[in-house]
Design a protein around this motif. Sequence first.
Motif, mmCIF file in Angstrom:
data_model
loop_
_atom_site.group_PDB
_atom_site.id
_atom_site.type_symbol
_atom_site.label_atom_id
_atom_site.label_comp_id
_atom_site.label_asym_id
_atom_site.label_seq_id
_atom_site.Cartn_x
_atom_site.Cartn_y
_atom_site.Cartn_z
ATOM 1 N N ARG A 87 -7.581 6.374 1.681
ATOM 2 C CA ARG A 87 -8.396 6.138 0.477
ATOM 3 C C ARG A 87 -9.587 7.105 0.438
ATOM 4 N NH1 ARG A 87 -12.868 4.154 -0.923
ATOM 5 N NH2 ARG A 87 -13.424 3.396 1.131
ATOM 6 N N GLU A 88 -10.283 7.175 1.584
ATOM 7 C CA GLU A 88 -11.503 8.007 1.635
ATOM 8 C C GLU A 88 -11.193 9.487 1.423
ATOM 9 O OE1 GLU A 88 -13.731 7.968 5.335
ATOM 10 O OE2 GLU A 88 -13.782 5.779 5.098
ATOM 11 N N VAL A 89 -10.338 10.015 2.322
ATOM 12 C CA VAL A 89 -10.065 11.457 2.301
ATOM 13 C C VAL A 89 -9.170 11.808 1.118
ATOM 14 C CG1 VAL A 89 -9.257 13.404 3.692
ATOM 15 C CG2 VAL A 89 -10.223 11.397 4.807
ATOM 16 N N GLY A 90 -8.219 10.908 0.803
ATOM 17 C CA GLY A 90 -7.289 11.160 -0.296
ATOM 18 C C GLY A 90 -8.016 11.248 -1.632
ATOM 19 N N SER A 91 -8.979 10.347 -1.885
ATOM 20 C CA SER A 91 -9.719 10.354 -3.171
ATOM 21 C C SER A 91 -10.363 11.707 -3.372
ATOM 22 C CB SER A 91 -10.832 9.311 -3.179
ATOM 23 O OG SER A 91 -10.310 8.049 -3.020
ATOM 24 N N GLN A 92 -10.982 12.185 -2.298
ATOM 25 C CA GLN A 92 -11.722 13.448 -2.409
ATOM 26 C C GLN A 92 -10.767 14.638 -2.621
ATOM 27 O OE1 GLN A 92 -14.133 14.159 1.055
ATOM 28 N NE2 GLN A 92 -14.383 16.309 0.427
ATOM 29 N N ALA A 115 2.228 2.006 -5.220
ATOM 30 C CA ALA A 115 1.400 0.796 -5.238
ATOM 31 C C ALA A 115 0.561 0.627 -3.968
ATOM 32 C CB ALA A 115 2.292 -0.420 -5.435
ATOM 33 N N PHE A 116 0.933 1.305 -2.871
ATOM 34 C CA PHE A 116 0.125 1.228 -1.642
ATOM 35 C C PHE A 116 -1.184 2.006 -1.779
ATOM 36 C CE2 PHE A 116 3.479 0.524 1.981
ATOM 37 C CZ PHE A 116 3.819 -0.684 1.395
ATOM 38 N N LEU A 117 -1.334 2.791 -2.862
ATOM 39 C CA LEU A 117 -2.495 3.675 -2.987
ATOM 40 C C LEU A 117 -3.292 3.367 -4.269
ATOM 41 C CD1 LEU A 117 -0.485 6.938 -2.114
ATOM 42 C CD2 LEU A 117 -1.781 5.494 -0.531
ATOM 43 N N PRO A 118 -3.793 2.139 -4.396
ATOM 44 C CA PRO A 118 -4.403 1.736 -5.673
ATOM 45 C C PRO A 118 -5.654 2.536 -6.036
ATOM 46 C CG PRO A 118 -4.803 0.086 -3.971
ATOM 47 C CD PRO A 118 -3.846 1.063 -3.382
ATOM 48 N N TRP A 119 -6.314 3.157 -5.056
ATOM 49 C CA TRP A 119 -7.532 3.931 -5.305
ATOM 50 C C TRP A 119 -7.281 5.121 -6.234
ATOM 51 C CZ3 TRP A 119 -6.334 8.738 -3.552
ATOM 52 C CH2 TRP A 119 -5.406 8.836 -2.522
ATOM 53 N N VAL A 120 -6.008 5.522 -6.372
ATOM 54 C CA VAL A 120 -5.696 6.685 -7.220
ATOM 55 C C VAL A 120 -6.140 6.416 -8.665
ATOM 56 C CG1 VAL A 120 -3.821 8.119 -8.145
ATOM 57 C CG2 VAL A 120 -3.781 7.412 -5.755
ATOM 58 N N LEU A 121 -6.069 5.147 -9.079
ATOM 59 C CA LEU A 121 -6.421 4.833 -10.471
ATOM 60 C C LEU A 121 -7.873 5.221 -10.767
ATOM 61 C CD1 LEU A 121 -5.397 3.632 -13.133
ATOM 62 C CD2 LEU A 121 -6.324 1.425 -12.395
ATOM 63 N N VAL A 195 -0.199 -7.752 -0.538
ATOM 64 C CA VAL A 195 -0.456 -8.434 -1.798
ATOM 65 C C VAL A 195 -1.667 -7.839 -2.516
ATOM 66 C CG1 VAL A 195 -0.921 -10.663 -2.840
ATOM 67 C CG2 VAL A 195 0.555 -10.515 -0.849
ATOM 68 N N ASN A 196 -2.841 -8.001 -1.914
ATOM 69 C CA ASN A 196 -4.057 -7.649 -2.636
ATOM 70 C C ASN A 196 -4.127 -6.178 -2.993
ATOM 71 O OD1 ASN A 196 -4.520 -10.256 -2.131
ATOM 72 N ND2 ASN A 196 -6.022 -9.945 -0.523
ATOM 73 N N GLN A 197 -3.845 -5.319 -2.019
ATOM 74 C CA GLN A 197 -3.937 -3.878 -2.263
ATOM 75 C C GLN A 197 -3.083 -3.462 -3.448
ATOM 76 O OE1 GLN A 197 -4.848 -0.831 -0.692
ATOM 77 N NE2 GLN A 197 -5.897 -1.519 1.140
ATOM 78 N N GLN A 198 -1.857 -3.989 -3.471
ATOM 79 C CA GLN A 198 -0.903 -3.513 -4.470
ATOM 80 C C GLN A 198 -1.197 -4.072 -5.852
ATOM 81 O OE1 GLN A 198 3.189 -2.797 -3.244
ATOM 82 N NE2 GLN A 198 2.818 -4.200 -1.572
ATOM 83 N N LEU A 199 -1.919 -5.203 -5.896
ATOM 84 C CA LEU A 199 -2.067 -5.863 -7.199
ATOM 85 C C LEU A 199 -3.470 -5.857 -7.767
ATOM 86 C CD1 LEU A 199 0.373 -8.774 -6.498
ATOM 87 C CD2 LEU A 199 0.635 -7.046 -8.248
ATOM 88 N N TRP A 200 -4.457 -5.380 -7.002
ATOM 89 C CA TRP A 200 -5.817 -5.618 -7.470
ATOM 90 C C TRP A 200 -6.174 -4.906 -8.763
ATOM 91 C CZ3 TRP A 200 -9.410 -1.791 -7.881
ATOM 92 C CH2 TRP A 200 -9.358 -0.712 -7.006
ATOM 93 N N ASN A 201 -5.467 -3.862 -9.123
ATOM 94 C CA ASN A 201 -5.844 -3.240 -10.392
ATOM 95 C C ASN A 201 -4.725 -3.189 -11.428
ATOM 96 O OD1 ASN A 201 -4.300 -1.229 -9.414
ATOM 97 N ND2 ASN A 201 -5.952 0.194 -8.969
ATOM 98 N N VAL A 202 -3.679 -4.020 -11.258
ATOM 99 C CA VAL A 202 -2.584 -3.961 -12.246
ATOM 100 C C VAL A 202 -3.042 -4.362 -13.648
ATOM 101 C CG1 VAL A 202 -0.544 -4.192 -10.786
ATOM 102 C CG2 VAL A 202 -1.715 -6.231 -11.611
#
Length: 433
Positions: A87-92, A115-121, A195-202
């Motif tokens: 999440r940290e390095v990938g976002s940047q 879905a494992f990478l919700p920070w992409v949104l 659960v949470n990671q994959q669904l928190w921003n659907v």
Amino acid sequence: MESENRAYRGHCLILPYPLQGHINPMLQFSKRLQSKQIKVTLVATRHMFNTTISEQAVPSIPVETISDGYDQGNIKVSPEVCLERFREVGSQTLAELIEKLRGTEYPVDCIVYDAFLPWVLKVAKRFGVVGAVFFTESCAVYNIYYHVYKGLLDLPLVDGSERSCVAGLPPLETSDLPSFLSVPGSYLPILGLAVNQQLWNVDRVDFVLCNTFYELEKEVVDWMAKFMTLRTIGPTIPSMFLDKRLQDDMEYGLSIFKPNTGTCMNWLEERPNGSVVYVSFGSLAELGVDQMEELAWGLVDSNCHFLWVVRSKEEAKLPKDFLGETSEKGLLVSWCPQLQVLAHKAIGCFVTHCGWNSTLEALSLGVPMVAMPQWTDQSTNAKYIMDVWRMGLRVRCNDKGIVRREEIEHCVREVMDGERRKERDEEKCNQME
Ligand code: UDX
């Protein structure tokens, strides 16, 4: 007008999680987009690029890289730590990539991400780009996770209840739930990821893409589409496997493992139609030594030909005297071109761990299954294979959690020759008339 002269209608980045079962469907989806005049760029981690992609050209799809923070490989860290660092390095590094592409003829219009990478949104929104999450499991499984996430499902389930506890799904027993929800002890640590990671921003994402098709999961698709912008985009299988008249390329995905293609296909060519049991547990599942032994002798006792994928890491678990015994009836390989194998006329049934890709592939090619789920979403897939789609039998474990050789032999024989086989053959004939 300038836009009408452009070769592509838009530019889409595709960002899979670097696991075999996630790469295959997203790569195949990329090819579909390309065929619709969309420019597609596969975004891989640097480690994946250096270890897998640099050795196998991805046909016709350009690749760019970002970093997950482990460019030299992930040295034994927990999934939680790994995902957090991604999440940290990938976002940047993803932001840097979008910035770089801004100056080209085709700046990024859309990102399809695992879905494992919700920070992409968040990154997509920062650049005003469309964000679409890609679900690599069935809609039924995501619906179960959605119920848990929203607090709509009381766990543990009351087994034997006639009522469906999850809207859009048939009545479920505890053993039909994804393993993170049913196996004591595995609940909490993985729950957050599964659960949470994959669904928190659907609720905020522009599109939810699910690798399934409407006719397969009608009720659940209808139910979920009320809450999210769900689109079914599956099965992500090259069309030539579904219709021999279509000649798109055979290249299915990027293989993290090297397939023994020639050996498998030549061996199958010499076997009678419908006589071979294909056995594979996908890219991740590991069987215990006892289970491996029971499976090995169960296959031998079934007296069928069998083609068994035993990954190199698992080979040492085979019973000592087994290799000599199998030379007549069986072929063991460390990886195979699975779609080509399943499409071969010699295959009569598939003993599978019920990974979602394997399940979709077998269903799409009409291969009946012996369902032997191991973990994650596979128990739910097994429930559907046996009770909803009626495309196979699910094995039963003994009280130590082992599937005995007699059970394996029985299920294989039943699927190869039993009543269900006859029923299915009759249905096929009726459909063809
Ligand atoms: C995992 C999960 O089990 C699955 O349910 C989830 O949806 C994705 O991640 P995996 O365990 O590897 O994946 O199984 P599966 O989903 O079946 O994917 C395996 C892929 O590898 C399939 O596309 C299959 O065709 C391919 N494969 C497998 C080969 O090409 N050769 C082989 O020898 C074995």
